[in-house]
Design a protein around this motif. Structure first.
Motif, PDB file in Angstrom:
ATOM      1  N   PRO A   1       0.808  -1.223   0.000  1.00  0.00           N
ATOM      2  CA  PRO A   1       0.000   0.000   0.000  1.00  0.00           C
ATOM      3  C   PRO A   1       0.841   1.273   0.000  1.00  0.00           C
ATOM      4  N   VAL A   2       0.221   2.329  -0.482  1.00  0.00           N
ATOM      5  CA  VAL A   2       0.762   3.677  -0.403  1.00  0.00           C
ATOM      6  C   VAL A   2      -0.216   4.441   0.471  1.00  0.00           C
ATOM      7  N   LEU A   3       0.271   5.026   1.557  1.00  0.00           N
ATOM      8  CA  LEU A   3      -0.593   5.670   2.548  1.00  0.00           C
ATOM      9  C   LEU A   3      -0.327   7.162   2.620  1.00  0.00           C
TER      10      LEU A   3
ATOM     11  N   LEU B   1       6.443   6.640 -10.092  1.00  0.00           N
ATOM     12  CA  LEU B   1       7.301   5.556  -9.616  1.00  0.00           C
ATOM     13  C   LEU B   1       7.267   4.341 -10.546  1.00  0.00           C
ATOM     14  N   GLY B   2       6.378   4.382 -11.529  1.00  0.00           N
ATOM     15  CA  GLY B   2       6.298   3.268 -12.467  1.00  0.00           C
ATOM     16  C   GLY B   2       5.607   2.047 -11.888  1.00  0.00           C
ATOM     17  N   VAL B   3       4.742   2.258 -10.906  1.00  0.00           N
ATOM     18  CA  VAL B   3       4.042   1.159 -10.248  1.00  0.00           C
ATOM     19  C   VAL B   3       2.662   1.022 -10.873  1.00  0.00           C
TER      20      VAL B   3
ATOM     21  N   ALA C   1      -0.008  -1.529  -6.093  1.00  0.00           N
ATOM     22  CA  ALA C   1       0.061  -0.639  -4.926  1.00  0.00           C
ATOM     23  C   ALA C   1      -1.333  -0.117  -4.595  1.00  0.00           C
ATOM     24  N   GLN C   2      -1.860  -0.582  -3.496  1.00  0.00           N
ATOM     25  CA  GLN C   2      -3.160  -0.118  -3.023  1.00  0.00           C
ATOM     26  C   GLN C   2      -2.996   1.255  -2.386  1.00  0.00           C
TER      27      GLN C   2
ATOM     28  N   LEU D   1       8.567   0.043   6.699  1.00  0.00           N
ATOM     29  CA  LEU D   1       7.837   1.284   6.470  1.00  0.00           C
ATOM     30  C   LEU D   1       8.819   2.284   5.880  1.00  0.00           C
ATOM     31  N   ILE D   2       8.471   2.874   4.742  1.00  0.00           N
ATOM     32  CA  ILE D   2       9.311   3.888   4.119  1.00  0.00           C
ATOM     33  C   ILE D   2       8.570   5.207   4.212  1.00  0.00           C
TER      34      ILE D   2
END
Length: 108
Positions: A2-4, A27-29, A34-35, A59-60
């Motif tokens: 996921p992207v939050l 990001l090319g995703v 990626a939710q 976690l990034i």
């Protein structure tokens, strides 16, 4: 994965969603890789809550300056998350650009 992001009010949901979709594209995703998750509240608290609930291994989070007097006393979102999140927290800094290759390093 996921992207939050965290917003302060419901009215910010649509423009925020559009920004996250652009970031995912940059990001090319692919959308199915990626939710996108949007939470409402205080950023550090919501990020730590999501990290805990999701039982993520990594976690990034982006590094950002903490402006203002209040931030000096409370610390930046990045610092608060790094101190309270379960698991590994990687702090990213630098210019945003498409990610094509990633190097994972071990100190020895």
């Amino acid at each position: 994965s996921p992207v939050l992001t965290v917003i302060r009010r419901e009215a910010d949901r649509q423009p925020t969603l559009a920004n996250l979709e652009r970031a995912r594209d940059l990001l090319g995703v692919k959308p199915d890789q990626a939710q996108i998750k949007i939470r409402i509240g205080r950023p550090a608290e919501e990020i730590v809550s999501e990290a805990t609930a999701g039982k993520y291994d990594l976690l990034i989070i982006g590094k950002a300056a903490a402006p203002g007097l209040l931030a000096r006393f409370m610390g930046s979102t990045t610092v608060q998350v790094a101190e309270h999140a379960p698991g590994i927290v990687a702090i990213a800094s630098g210019k945003i650009s498409p990610v094509r290759r990633i190097l994972v390093c071990d100190s020895g």
